[in-house]
Design an enzyme around this catalytic site. Structure first.
Site, PDB file in Angstrom:
ATOM      1  CD  GLU A   1      -2.386   1.294   2.811  1.00 14.54           C
ATOM      2  OE1 GLU A   1      -2.863   2.387   3.165  1.00 14.54           O
ATOM      3  OE2 GLU A   1      -2.415   0.269   3.513  1.00 14.54           O
TER       4      GLU A   1
ATOM      5  CG  ASP B   1      -0.513   1.626   6.209  1.00 17.08           C
ATOM      6  OD1 ASP B   1       0.564   1.048   5.954  1.00 17.08           O
ATOM      7  OD2 ASP B   1      -0.776   2.782   5.827  1.00 17.08           O
TER       8      ASP B   1
ATOM      9  CG  ASP C   1      -4.674   2.356   8.766  1.00 16.31           C
ATOM     10  OD1 ASP C   1      -4.946   1.500   7.886  1.00 16.31           O
ATOM     11  OD2 ASP C   1      -4.105   3.421   8.509  1.00 16.31           O
TER      12      ASP C   1
ATOM     13  CG  ASP D   1      -8.123   4.593   5.386  1.00 10.87           C
ATOM     14  OD1 ASP D   1      -9.342   4.432   5.166  1.00 10.87           O
ATOM     15  OD2 ASP D   1      -7.619   5.678   5.684  1.00 10.87           O
TER      16      ASP D   1
END
Length: 694
Positions: free
Chosen positions: A473, A546, A548, A550
């Site tokens: 990403e 990541d 998180d 997102d």
């Protein structure tokens, strides 16, 4: 001829429980949540077998707050009389002796899901405590076990607990009479606490799996009511399933698209002879020829879509990996359709081309059930049927019944048959056209091509089995990953943000999307029905996003892409999710000893670590580093935690994970608004404000 009574004389005792606790995986597959659920299926299936035999019409499953589970039924009740060979009560034989039960010798069950007779005894051996109550003969009988050993728990008048003092029976076991049962009332209640010495700490009962299995069983046994009650949350949650339409209703429930045909029901029986070892009175196993009857029941329909949905069952036990019955069904469908296409070749303009299995099964939704005594499964987990004779029986039954549909003189049948032939022939022509296009367009070798995306950072090795493609990403993470990777066998492909939601997009939109096209091009095996697993350039595909919200979103979008267009990669277990850490804790050591770095992967793990450090009076650097993304790590940290094979953790993506991702996207980002609105309203009361990224 009337069926003989079901009592302890039918229990054939073969051996004890010594091996179960030593090698539980041999009996239940694994000791994680799947193994825990398998134990529950064993108990539920015993009650379902009774319902299949016409005894009992209700089953209740309760997940108690104390981590125990209870299964209640209204069947005949486990036999309570003395089994003559062992001198034990029927209840004790069933729960303490392997290969003991009414399913040996064919005396009590014409067809059952349980085959090896190990279900109840294995669950008992792997339970810290198991309580059983039986209503029979106007009385309620009870017995308790501790890790398979019968005895008495002293609950001191409180709620039953596996930690209560336990006294095993020494000389004689006692089947206690604890009350009176209403006249004519029979049934069994089993409550057990899984042994945490055996199962992993994070093993838990899955309500979703339980609901899906209960719904499936209610479809397969018309008239059976199944209730699920989950008492583990703040408020109990109840689910009830009761269907009268059987597998035809099940097929309509599973169908994802509008129908080209109605739901057709194909039924029939066949007989076969097999040689089986039969236990004699003197204890010897003697090979004996017995005649078996196999009943076949199929409900199927073809829809306007292209994906096939197939469920197969043996005595209502799911066989997700198929077996001889599925092979026979697919052979019959292909044979009949080929015959009908050849008979109508002039109208359909097919020439000399022949249908293949994928053409015939495209858009088909089918439920296949076979019932036979003592089926041969491959292992106790019963995922594959191995009885050879079933294949030809299923083929004959399906061929005959399906041919009758195609040769029917009814207007409705003739119309639907013609529409179906048009559909399968168009599938065949599309496949042939796609193959020709693919052969002209495919490069000799993707490695020799200069048209691979410029942003691909490839590896040097040509060995597919050892190579890995990391889908990363963002460009910031790419820069760190370049320094952290082993360039011999690790390749990197960065993607910009969130890729296209392929759940709503057409195939053309997906292929024209830069990120999706790059992923498909780099893997080099095509997409959709023309995907060729052997042409894949990498042995593993690892999604590295990541840690998180997102990142989870991006990972779910990628999973949906792989599930819809490159599913064989997931089927073969070659798609993984990287597990980057959330926190970096630096523990300060005294003197010249270097500081220690510890990574944690969840908030709970962090709090546990900090609590442990405080107990040891160890200090750590404050504030603790919280990684918001992969780009915040330096190369050494990323390598040691996420990319280096010696230290990293990878999470293998299973088909169920990808299917769940697709279902979530259909709910949250699909075209249908009403379910999404309902989901948001229902979930609002459980919303934790602290989990929202501000």
């Amino acid at each position: 001829m009337a069926q003989p009574d079901y009592n302890a004389r039918h229990l054939s005792v073969l051996e004890g429980l010594e091996a179960v606790r030593k090698r539980p995986g041999m009996y239940i597959g694994s000791t994680d949540s799947r193994g825990l659920m398998h134990c529950l299926w064993e108990v539920i299936d015993n009650s379902v077998d009774e319902a299949l035999g016409g005894h009992g019409d209700a089953i209740e499953v309760v997940l108690h707050a104390d981590k125990s589970v209870e299964v209640r039924d209204t069947a005949r009740g486990i036999p309570v009389d003395i089994e003559p060979k062992t001198g034990l009560s029927g209840v004790e034989v069933v729960f303490t002796k392997l290969h003991a039960g009414g399913k040996f010798g064919g005396g009590s069950y014409a067809a059952s899901g349980g085959l090896h007779g190990v279900g109840a005894s294995v669950v008992n051996a792997l339970s810290e405590r198991l309580d059983v109550e039986v209503d029979r003969n106007g009385k309620t009988y009870a017995m308790s076990f501790h890790r398979g050993e019968p005895g008495l728990f002293d609950d001191k008048g409180g709620a039953p607990s596996p930690n209560a003092p336990f006294t095993p029976f020494v000389s004689n076991s006692e089947l206690r009479i604890v009350g009176k049962a209403a006249r004519g009332k029979t049934g069994t209640r089993i409550r057990y606490w899984a042994d945490r010495q055996i199962f992993s700490p994070d093993a838990a009962f899955s309500t979703d799996d339980l609901i899906a299995r209960a719904r499936q069983t209610a479809f397969l046994v018309p008239g059976l009511a199944i209730g699920i009650r989950d008492e583990r949350g703040a408020e109990p949650v109840d689910h009830r399933f009761h269907f009268e339409g059987g597998i035809a209703e099940f097929t309509d429930f599973l169908a994802p698209d509008a129908g080209v045909t109605d739901t057709w029901r194909l039924q029939g029986t066949g007989t076969f002879v097999e040689t089986v070892p039969v236990l004699q009175e003197n204890g010897h196993m003697v090979p004996t020829e017995v005649e078996r009857e196999c009943g076949v029941d199929v409900a199927l329909r073809w829809g306007t879509g292209y994906d096939s949905t197939f469920r197969s069952f043996v005595n209502i036990i799911s066989t997700p990996k198929g077996g001889t019955h599925q092979a026979g069904f697919e052979a019959a469908v292909l044979k009949v359709l080929r015959t009908q296409v050849e008979a109508n070749a002039r109208r359909l303009k097919v020439g000399t081309d022949k249908l293949e299995k994928d053409d015939a099964l495209a858009g088909m939704t089918a439920v296949l059930t076979v019932r036979l005594p003592e089926p041969q499964f491959e292992g106790q987990t019963k995922e594959v049927l191995g009885t050879p004779a079933v294949r030809s029986i299923v083929t004959n039954v399906v061929s005959k019944a399906l041919t009758e549909k195609f040769t029917s003189t009814k207007r409705e049948d003739k119309t639907q048959s013609a529409q179906l032939l048009d559909k399968v022939v168009s599938e065949m022509k599309a496949r042939i056209s796609a193959r020709a296009h693919k052969e002209t367009q495919r490069r000799k070798n993707a490695l020799e091509s200069s048209s691979l995306p410029a942003k691909l950072v490839d590896c040097r090795s040509n060995d597919v089995t050892s190579s890995e493609l990391f889908i990363v990403e963002g460009d910031s993470a790419l820069g760190t990953a370049k320094l952290a990777r082993d360039s011999e066998y690790q390749a990197l492909l960065p993607i910009r943000g969130k890729i296209l939601n392929v759940q709503k997009a057409s195939v053309a939109d997906m292929l024209s999307n830069t990120e999706c096209a790059s992923i498909i091009q780099v893997i080099g095996a095509g997409s959709g029905r023309t995907f060729d697993l052997e042409s894949a350039r990498y042995g593993k595909v690892i999604l590295m996003s990541d840690a998180d919200v997102d990142g989870a979103h991006i990972r779910t979008l990628l999973l949906t892409l792989f599930f819809r267009y490159m599913r064989p990669l997931i089927d073969e277990g070659r798609v993984f999710a990287a597990v980057p850490p959330l926190h970096r804790v630096v523990v300060m050591n005294h003197g010249s000893k270097p500081n220690e770095t510890i990574y944690t992967y969840s908030e709970a793990e962090l709090h546990g670590l900090l609590a442990g450090l405080e107990k040891q009076n160890k200090k750590y650097q404050d504030p603790i580093q919280r990684y918001k993304g992969l780009g915040e790590m330096d190369a050494d940290q990323l390598a040691s935690t996420t990319m280096d094979r010696r230290y990293r953790t990878l999470r293998r993506v299973r088909v169920s994970d990808a299917a769940m991702a697709e279902n979530v996207f259909e709910l949250l980002m699909g075209n249908d608004v009403a379910p999404r609105k309902e989901f948001i309203i229902d979930g609002s009361r459980d919303l934790d404000r602290d989990r929202i990224d501000a």
